[in-house]
Scaffold this motif. Structure first.
Motif, PDB file in Angstrom:
ATOM      1  N   ASP A   1      28.733  52.686 -16.330  1.00  0.00           N
ATOM      2  CA  ASP A   1      28.926  53.227 -14.981  1.00  0.00           C
ATOM      3  C   ASP A   1      30.333  52.960 -14.463  1.00  0.00           C
ATOM      4  N   LEU A   2      30.986  51.932 -15.007  1.00  0.00           N
ATOM      5  CA  LEU A   2      32.365  51.620 -14.628  1.00  0.00           C
ATOM      6  C   LEU A   2      33.380  52.369 -15.487  1.00  0.00           C
ATOM      7  N   GLY A   3      32.897  53.191 -16.404  1.00  0.00           N
ATOM      8  CA  GLY A   3      33.786  54.040 -17.185  1.00  0.00           C
ATOM      9  C   GLY A   3      34.079  53.581 -18.593  1.00  0.00           C
ATOM     10  N   ALA A   4      33.496  52.476 -19.025  1.00  0.00           N
ATOM     11  CA  ALA A   4      33.817  51.958 -20.357  1.00  0.00           C
ATOM     12  C   ALA A   4      33.415  52.947 -21.444  1.00  0.00           C
ATOM     13  N   GLU A   5      34.317  53.139 -22.388  1.00  0.00           N
ATOM     14  CA  GLU A   5      34.056  54.017 -23.526  1.00  0.00           C
ATOM     15  C   GLU A   5      33.878  53.225 -24.818  1.00  0.00           C
TER      16      GLU A   5
ATOM     17  N   VAL B   1      23.416  49.261 -29.637  1.00  0.00           N
ATOM     18  CA  VAL B   1      24.156  50.344 -30.303  1.00  0.00           C
ATOM     19  C   VAL B   1      23.489  51.679 -29.995  1.00  0.00           C
ATOM     20  N   ASP B   2      22.168  51.718 -30.088  1.00  0.00           N
ATOM     21  CA  ASP B   2      21.435  52.955 -29.789  1.00  0.00           C
ATOM     22  C   ASP B   2      21.627  53.366 -28.330  1.00  0.00           C
ATOM     23  N   LEU B   3      21.552  52.402 -27.426  1.00  0.00           N
ATOM     24  CA  LEU B   3      21.747  52.709 -26.007  1.00  0.00           C
ATOM     25  C   LEU B   3      23.163  53.215 -25.761  1.00  0.00           C
ATOM     26  N   GLY B   4      24.129  52.617 -26.432  1.00  0.00           N
ATOM     27  CA  GLY B   4      25.507  53.081 -26.301  1.00  0.00           C
ATOM     28  C   GLY B   4      25.646  54.541 -26.676  1.00  0.00           C
TER      29      GLY B   4
ATOM     30  N   LEU C   1      24.573  56.647 -23.885  1.00  0.00           N
ATOM     31  CA  LEU C   1      25.473  56.577 -22.737  1.00  0.00           C
ATOM     32  C   LEU C   1      26.872  57.122 -23.047  1.00  0.00           C
ATOM     33  N   GLY C   2      27.125  57.449 -24.283  1.00  0.00           N
ATOM     34  CA  GLY C   2      28.458  57.904 -24.668  1.00  0.00           C
ATOM     35  C   GLY C   2      29.454  56.770 -24.807  1.00  0.00           C
ATOM     36  N   ILE C   3      28.957  55.583 -25.154  1.00  0.00           N
ATOM     37  CA  ILE C   3      29.813  54.405 -25.347  1.00  0.00           C
ATOM     38  C   ILE C   3      29.794  54.041 -26.827  1.00  0.00           C
ATOM     39  N   ALA C   4      30.972  53.829 -27.392  1.00  0.00           N
ATOM     40  CA  ALA C   4      31.064  53.376 -28.776  1.00  0.00           C
ATOM     41  C   ALA C   4      30.846  51.860 -28.787  1.00  0.00           C
ATOM     42  N   VAL C   5      29.683  51.434 -29.261  1.00  0.00           N
ATOM     43  CA  VAL C   5      29.332  50.013 -29.282  1.00  0.00           C
ATOM     44  C   VAL C   5      29.484  49.485 -30.702  1.00  0.00           C
ATOM     45  N   THR C   6      30.290  48.458 -30.843  1.00  0.00           N
ATOM     46  CA  THR C   6      30.426  47.758 -32.119  1.00  0.00           C
ATOM     47  C   THR C   6      29.856  46.359 -31.959  1.00  0.00           C
ATOM     48  N   VAL C   7      29.483  45.760 -33.074  1.00  0.00           N
ATOM     49  CA  VAL C   7      28.831  44.457 -33.048  1.00  0.00           C
ATOM     50  C   VAL C   7      29.590  43.497 -33.952  1.00  0.00           C
ATOM     51  N   ALA C   8      29.776  42.271 -33.468  1.00  0.00           N
ATOM     52  CA  ALA C   8      30.477  41.259 -34.253  1.00  0.00           C
ATOM     53  C   ALA C   8      29.812  39.908 -34.058  1.00  0.00           C
ATOM     54  N   ALA C   9      29.903  39.068 -35.089  1.00  0.00           N
ATOM     55  CA  ALA C   9      29.475  37.682 -34.950  1.00  0.00           C
ATOM     56  C   ALA C   9      30.520  36.933 -34.124  1.00  0.00           C
TER      57      ALA C   9
END
Length: 282
Positions: A144-148, A164-167, A170-178
């Motif tokens: 909602d704050l504009g994060a892509e 990741v699925d929710l991203g 929402l049109g957000i590229a979600v990456t995951v890291a330890a």
């Protein structure tokens, strides 16, 4: 649902544990400032007793605030749900009206408002630490704050699959890291959703602090949190989630009053001021 009802109505916050909740303090301060003859209490309710307790509410009980571990059960109980509840699968506010239970997730709006108050009315990228239920609300708020682009730091990366699925929705590229393997790119804002007292290894926390911009930690009890201490040690800034607590409560009161969590209360700035003062014990 119209204007705020004038009659004496009852509201409560439910959860387990619940003795630590600050919600009664800030809700009662708001009702007094608004001149509404409403009551607000707390009740210990666990997941196993939620349905029975809900069924036993009397007619005067018009709304509930829900905290751990009841947000998923409240989602299932709701007859209608707002956008943020549908996206997150969590309801922290139930309003009884017209024979129905209306569900809301005001945590998202509370995060948007308070993060914005810290200078982030818009951002392109951010980082979330943690992959639990609060991280889901944080991701919707960042969208909602504009994060892509959002990097999720999770001790168990597989736990972040839902984010990741929710991203994607929402049109957000979600990456995951330890924790020890975050991307080299810095971000202007890190939102920590770790439970109070949870800590990362010192080296991992230091890496996050060096590349994490402002730390917005949803924790407000036991402040500073272990992660906030790492931020402070690196010379970076960290803030707690007390402002979010107030802002999500304001949106609950809006929903209690009119069924619309987005329409401001009468003289809302003054209401927020007295809620903040009550929170600080003034």
């Amino acid at each position: 649902m119209g204007d705020a009802p004038a009659e004496r109505l009852a509201f409560e916050v439910w959860g387990d544990p619940i003795e630590h909740s600050l919600s009664p303090r800030i809700h009662r301060a708001a009702y007094a400032r608004l001149g509404w003859d409403w009551s607000y209490g707390r009740r210990r309710v666990d997941g196993g007793s939620f349905t029975a307790e809900l069924g036993d509410l009397d007619d005067r009980a018009r709304g509930l605030s829900l905290t751990f571990p009841l947000k998923t059960a409240a989602f299932a109980a709701a007859t209608t749900r707002d956008r943020t509840a549908e996206l997150t699968g969590a309801v922290n506010t139930l309003v009884r009206s017209d024979g129905a239970l209306h569900g809301y997730n005001t945590d998202v709006g509370g995060l948007v408002a308070d993060i914005g108050a810290h200078g982030f009315a818009h951002l392109d990228s951010a980082r979330i630490v943690g992959a639990g239920a609060t991280a889901t609300s944080a991701l919707v708020a960042l969208g909602d704050l504009g994060a892509e682009r959002v990097e999720v730091v999770a001790r168990r990366p597989a736990a972040a699959a839902g984010l990741v699925d929710l991203g994607e929705r929402l049109g957000i590229a979600v990456t995951v890291a330890a924790p020890g393997a975050v991307a080299s790119a810095s971000v202007p804002l890190t939102v920590s959703t770790l439970p109070g007292g949870a800590a990362l290894p010192d080296r991992d926390a230091a890496i996050l602090a060096e590349r994490g911009g402002l730390l917005y930690d949803v924790v407000y009890g036991g402040w500073p949190s272990p992660l906030a201490l790492a931020w402070q040690a690196s010379g970076a800034s960290a803030v707690n989630g007390l402002g979010m607590l107030v802002q999500q409560a304001v949106r609950q009161i809006r929903a209690f009053a009119t069924g619309d969590a987005d329409t401001p209360l009468p003289d809302e700035d003054a209401v927020v001021d007295v809620m903040r003062s009550a929170l600080m014990g003034d």
